[in-house]
Scaffold this motif. Structure first.
Motif, PDB file in Angstrom:
ATOM      1  N   SER A  38      42.820  34.070  34.381  1.00  0.00           N
ATOM      2  CA  SER A  38      43.321  33.681  35.645  1.00  0.00           C
ATOM      3  C   SER A  38      44.801  34.277  35.966  1.00  0.00           C
ATOM      4  CB  SER A  38      43.042  32.375  36.177  1.00  0.00           C
ATOM      5  OG  SER A  38      43.825  31.421  35.375  1.00  0.00           O
ATOM      6  N   ILE A  39      45.486  34.438  34.979  1.00  0.00           N
ATOM      7  CA  ILE A  39      46.895  34.701  35.105  1.00  0.00           C
ATOM      8  C   ILE A  39      46.991  36.265  35.401  1.00  0.00           C
ATOM      9  CG2 ILE A  39      47.631  32.886  33.880  1.00  0.00           C
ATOM     10  CD1 ILE A  39      48.459  34.834  31.594  1.00  0.00           C
ATOM     11  N   PHE A  40      45.981  36.946  35.222  1.00  0.00           N
ATOM     12  CA  PHE A  40      46.030  38.391  35.354  1.00  0.00           C
ATOM     13  C   PHE A  40      45.812  38.810  36.872  1.00  0.00           C
ATOM     14  CE2 PHE A  40      46.169  38.098  30.879  1.00  0.00           C
ATOM     15  CZ  PHE A  40      46.511  39.469  30.367  1.00  0.00           C
ATOM     16  N   PHE A  41      46.482  39.613  37.651  1.00  0.00           N
ATOM     17  CA  PHE A  41      46.386  39.879  38.872  1.00  0.00           C
ATOM     18  C   PHE A  41      46.186  41.679  38.957  1.00  0.00           C
ATOM     19  CE2 PHE A  41      47.411  35.875  39.692  1.00  0.00           C
ATOM     20  CZ  PHE A  41      47.143  35.530  40.875  1.00  0.00           C
TER      21      PHE A  41
ATOM     22  N   HIS B 207      51.767  43.118  44.130  1.00  0.00           N
ATOM     23  CA  HIS B 207      51.934  42.480  45.334  1.00  0.00           C
ATOM     24  C   HIS B 207      50.896  41.433  45.556  1.00  0.00           C
ATOM     25  CE1 HIS B 207      53.425  42.495  49.367  1.00  0.00           C
ATOM     26  NE2 HIS B 207      52.166  42.722  49.896  1.00  0.00           N
ATOM     27  N   ASP B 208      49.483  41.188  44.813  1.00  0.00           N
ATOM     28  CA  ASP B 208      48.785  40.127  44.780  1.00  0.00           C
ATOM     29  C   ASP B 208      49.164  39.086  44.019  1.00  0.00           C
ATOM     30  OD1 ASP B 208      46.128  41.299  45.783  1.00  0.00           O
ATOM     31  OD2 ASP B 208      46.115  42.591  44.456  1.00  0.00           O
ATOM     32  N   ALA B 209      50.002  39.202  43.229  1.00  0.00           N
ATOM     33  CA  ALA B 209      50.601  38.007  42.558  1.00  0.00           C
ATOM     34  C   ALA B 209      51.684  37.451  43.181  1.00  0.00           C
ATOM     35  CB  ALA B 209      51.055  38.652  41.044  1.00  0.00           C
TER      36      ALA B 209
ATOM     37  N   VAL C 151      50.402  41.626  35.736  1.00  0.00           N
ATOM     38  CA  VAL C 151      50.005  42.279  36.767  1.00  0.00           C
ATOM     39  C   VAL C 151      49.643  43.839  36.363  1.00  0.00           C
ATOM     40  CG1 VAL C 151      50.843  41.008  38.592  1.00  0.00           C
ATOM     41  CG2 VAL C 151      52.012  42.851  37.752  1.00  0.00           C
ATOM     42  N   ALA C 152      48.786  44.558  36.956  1.00  0.00           N
ATOM     43  CA  ALA C 152      48.479  45.790  36.958  1.00  0.00           C
ATOM     44  C   ALA C 152      48.287  46.243  35.417  1.00  0.00           C
ATOM     45  CB  ALA C 152      49.804  46.904  37.448  1.00  0.00           C
ATOM     46  N   CYS C 153      47.475  45.458  34.624  1.00  0.00           N
ATOM     47  CA  CYS C 153      47.141  45.600  33.320  1.00  0.00           C
ATOM     48  C   CYS C 153      46.252  46.731  33.408  1.00  0.00           C
ATOM     49  CB  CYS C 153      46.590  44.307  32.656  1.00  0.00           C
ATOM     50  SG  CYS C 153      46.455  44.304  30.928  1.00  0.00           S
TER      51      CYS C 153
END
Length: 746
Positions: free
Chosen positions: A696-699, A703-705, A673-675
């Protein structure tokens, strides 16, 4: 966004993965410049670039156009006269640090100032001799032309006196320092000063102040002590001073004490009443005049053996070409001097540029000081930098531009050509006392060490190591040791960052270290691991170790255990000792002796578990048959917070890829997340993604994840479900819908 009250707002939007966000919000395509484009732009010349280059090379053009004659001239005149008097005295005093006759310090207050007037970007610093730089030059001078013993084998030394030989060394070294500074400026490497932190400079200048203090003791006590250079030189000088302490010249000692007490007292009054005084009381100049008069009236030199300044030529010495043999002998010493001289001057200039709201250019400052030292070295000047006390006088007495600097140089010129004879009876002990008094600010930096220890211990260690090493090993080696300590501190901070496991602060979309808060919500089977630094070759193994500690198991070990268990199950099925029943796999009869492990295919243990040739898929969380034991995996989802990851290198990328695959292969869903978008693009360009690791593993956010995880893995236990329902129905973690999630932030 809909604002509902002063302290609350509500956002309703879709749950975003990186892919979904990019698909919905199209990015602007930007054409990035290639290396060839940059080269073409650099080599392109037009009228505007010529004008900007001219203004950059000659900053005097820019500030002279805005010079306010009526408002600034009087302040510059007053400042120039005041600074010039101080520069004369400090020039004489700092020559002693360089082990040179006094008048060479006056040259440093004249020649470099003229060049800096045209090329410098700071309007307030006073260019001239700097005690630390003078001392570093003195170390080289004493090494090449010692008081006792033969000088270095330099052809130009033949037939010259010791002072003339020392003048050649100092002038050639100054010239070489200027060459280094000019070259760095032309190569646009002014950024090099950022590698000298304030902590390192503070420790280094404190050690230099200690060296200066010790070097002046022989003048204070009126002793003739041999100069030393290199490691432990401070100890050798102290040994020489205290070995001759019974031969102290009382007139020198009493004169020094009186001068130091009076100057320190008046300086304190100047500082306390600076708002009421139009100009600071020039107590150093006053005491120098008094000391000259007393020494002349009572014939200190003839009757009491007091060492005085002596003859000061009433004309400039002829310019000289630098000696190439001296260059070869001093090149290693010149480079750190060039860095130190520039770093100190730039630090002082930056303080005044911020105070008076104008811009200074680090590369142009290097060019200015380089040209100043080349010009000064040709006229036998000491290397120039700046001194905080002298620059403070120039600024506090109303100086607005370098016009004050030129006027101070004119005062020095008058002293050299017309008034130098008046300073001939000045005792060197008075100059030593003035030098020591001006060390107060640098020596008092020791008082900041306890506070620094409380604020930042690695920085404090750098300060102590730099200071101690510079005192014991010498300033050149000490600076190198300090740089090494600073780099080690940086490596330590980045190689061993403080990782943590995050938890949701109940009732918010905020996530913090789970150890710091009591009102937190941690969904069962989920771990949120924050990586607080860039990921590179030096810290990837450390981060993988911390990640394993955080989740409580080693995924590679679990994977190998599972694949070994599958091997055993296949063998038992093949032998008929294990069969498929309605309740799963059951043991039939007694098990035969276990076969030895087939080590020829040990690498297969690291591959994903393969159930294709089995009649049933093994539930690793259930009890396994035939006493097969596999380490438990207590989580189903792992979230990596990349919000602090600013870059990742190839080595770390490969290590991260393997770590993620190990978790995925033991049925743990991994989310990032947050990358940073540029890190994400680098992962794509470096072929980070494949059949196992997908984009698809990147959010978009943590909070989205979490919302996504809770949608596909709703709470199962009663207590967990109660907490979850309470949070969902109130202002909690989430309010789920099939396609839209509402975030309520408190």
């Amino acid at each position: 966004m809909m604002r509902t009250s002063v302290n609350r707002y509500v956002v309703t939007r879709p749950l975003y993965t990186e892919d979904a966000f990019i698909k919905e919000h199209e990015k602007v395509h930007r054409q990035h410049k290639t290396m060839l484009d940059h080269i073409k732009q650099y080599l392109t010349c037009d009228g505007k670039r010529v004008r900007n280059a001219l203004l950059s090379l000659l900053p005097i053009i820019a500030w002279m156009k805005i010079y306010r004659l009526k408002e600034w001239l009087l302040g510059d005149v007053v400042s120039g006269v005041s600074t010039g008097l101080v520069a004369v005295l400090q020039g004489l005093a700092y020559s002693l640090l360089a082990s040179l006759p006094a008048w060479y310090g006056l040259y440093a207050a004249f020649f470099p100032v003229i060049i800096y007037f045209f090329l410098g970007t700071s309007r307030h610093i006073s260019v001239g001799a700097f005690p630390v730089l003078s001392l570093m030059i003195g170390v080289v001078v004493n090494r090449m032309v010692p008081e006792n013993g033969p000088p270095a084998n330099i052809t130009a030394f033949e037939g010259l006196t010791m002072n003339e030989q020392r003048a050649i060394v100092a002038a050639s070294l100054t010239f070489l320092i200027g060459i280094f500074q000019l070259a760095m400026g032309l190569l646009q490497v002014g950024f090099i000063v950022i590698y000298l932190s304030d902590t390192l400079i503070s420790g280094f200048t404190t050690a230099a102040a200690a060296h200066i203090l010790v070097s002046q003791l022989k003048f204070i006590f009126g002793l003739h002590v041999q100069g030393f250079s290199g490691p432990l030189s401070v100890i050798y000088i102290l040994e020489g001073v205290f070995g001759q302490i019974t031969s102290t010249n009382l007139h020198d000692l009493v004169t020094s004490i009186v001068v130091m007490v009076v100057v320190l007292t008046v300086k304190e009054l100047n500082e306390r009443f600076k708002s009421k005084l139009p100009v600071p009381i020039p107590i150093e100049v006053i005491m120098t005049v008094i000391a000259c008069g007393v020494s002349y009236a009572f014939s200190f030199k003839e009757y009491y053996g007091v060492d005085v300044v002596g003859r000061i030529p009433d004309q400039f010495e002829a310019p000289m070409a630098p000696d190439l043999q001296v260059f070869r002998e001093t090149s290693v010493d010149a480079f750190p001097m060039a860095i130190v001289g520039f770093a100190v001057a730039f630090a002082v200039a930056k303080v005044y540029s911020i105070k008076h709201d104008y811009v200074i250019d680090g590369n142009q400052e290097l060019i200015a000081f380089g040209a100043s030292n080349i010009f000064g070295g040709a006229f036998r000047s000491l290397a120039a930098s700046t001194a905080l006390s002298r620059s403070s006088v120039q600024e506090s007495t109303g100086g607005k531009t370098q016009v004050a600097g030129v006027l101070s140089a004119m005062i020095v010129l008058v002293v050299i050509l017309a008034l130098g004879f008046l300073l001939e009876p000045l005792p060197k002990s008075v100059l030593g006392a003035v030098v020591i008094v001006n060390l107060k600010g640098m020596l008092m930096q020791v008082c900041h060490v306890p506070s620094l220890w409380k604020k930042d211990r690695p920085d404090c260690v750098v300060w102590i190591v730099t200071c101690v090493a510079s005192i014991l090993l010498g300033l050149d080696l000490g600076l190198a040791v300090g740089l090494g300590a600073e780099l080690i501190a940086v490596v330590f901070r980045t190689q061993c960052p403080r990782c943590c496991v995050l938890a949701n602060i109940a009732g918010t979309d905020i996530y913090r270290d789970r150890k710091d808060y009591t009102s937190i919500y941690e969904p069962e089977g989920v771990k949120i691991f924050r990586i607080p630094s860039p990921i590179f070759f030096a810290n990837i193994d450390f981060l993988r170790g911390k990640l394993i500690d955080a989740v409580g198991f080693n995924p590679l070990r679990v994977l190998r255990k599972r694949n070994k268990a599958l091997r055993k199950i296949r063998k038992l099925l093949k032998k008929g000792e294990l069969t498929l029943m309605s309740k799963g796999l059951q043991v039939m009869g007694s098990l035969s002796a276990e076969d030895s492990e087939d080590e020829s295919s040990i690498e297969d243990l690291d591959l994903p578990t393969d159930f294709s040739d089995l009649p049933v898929q093994v539930n690793w969380r259930a009890e396994l048959p035939a006493n097969i034991s596999v380490p438990p995996v207590d989580i189903h989802s792992l979230v990596l917070d990349f919000s602090a990851v600013s870059f990742i290198d190839i080595t770390a990328l490969n290590g991260l890829k393997m770590a993620l695959k190990e978790f995925i292969r033991v049925d743990v869903e991994v989310y990032i997340v947050a990358c940073d978008p540029y890190v994400f693009e680098k992962l794509k360009s470096c072929e980070f993604f494949d059949d196992e690791i997908k984009t698809s593993i990147f959010f978009l956010t943590l909070h989205d994840a979490m919302l996504h995880i809770l949608q596909i893995n709703p709470p199962l236990s009663v207590s967990e479900k109660n907490v979850y329902d309470e949070l969902t129905n109130g202002n909690g973690l989430c309010s789920k819908e099939k396609t839209v999630s509402k975030h309520q932030y408190l």
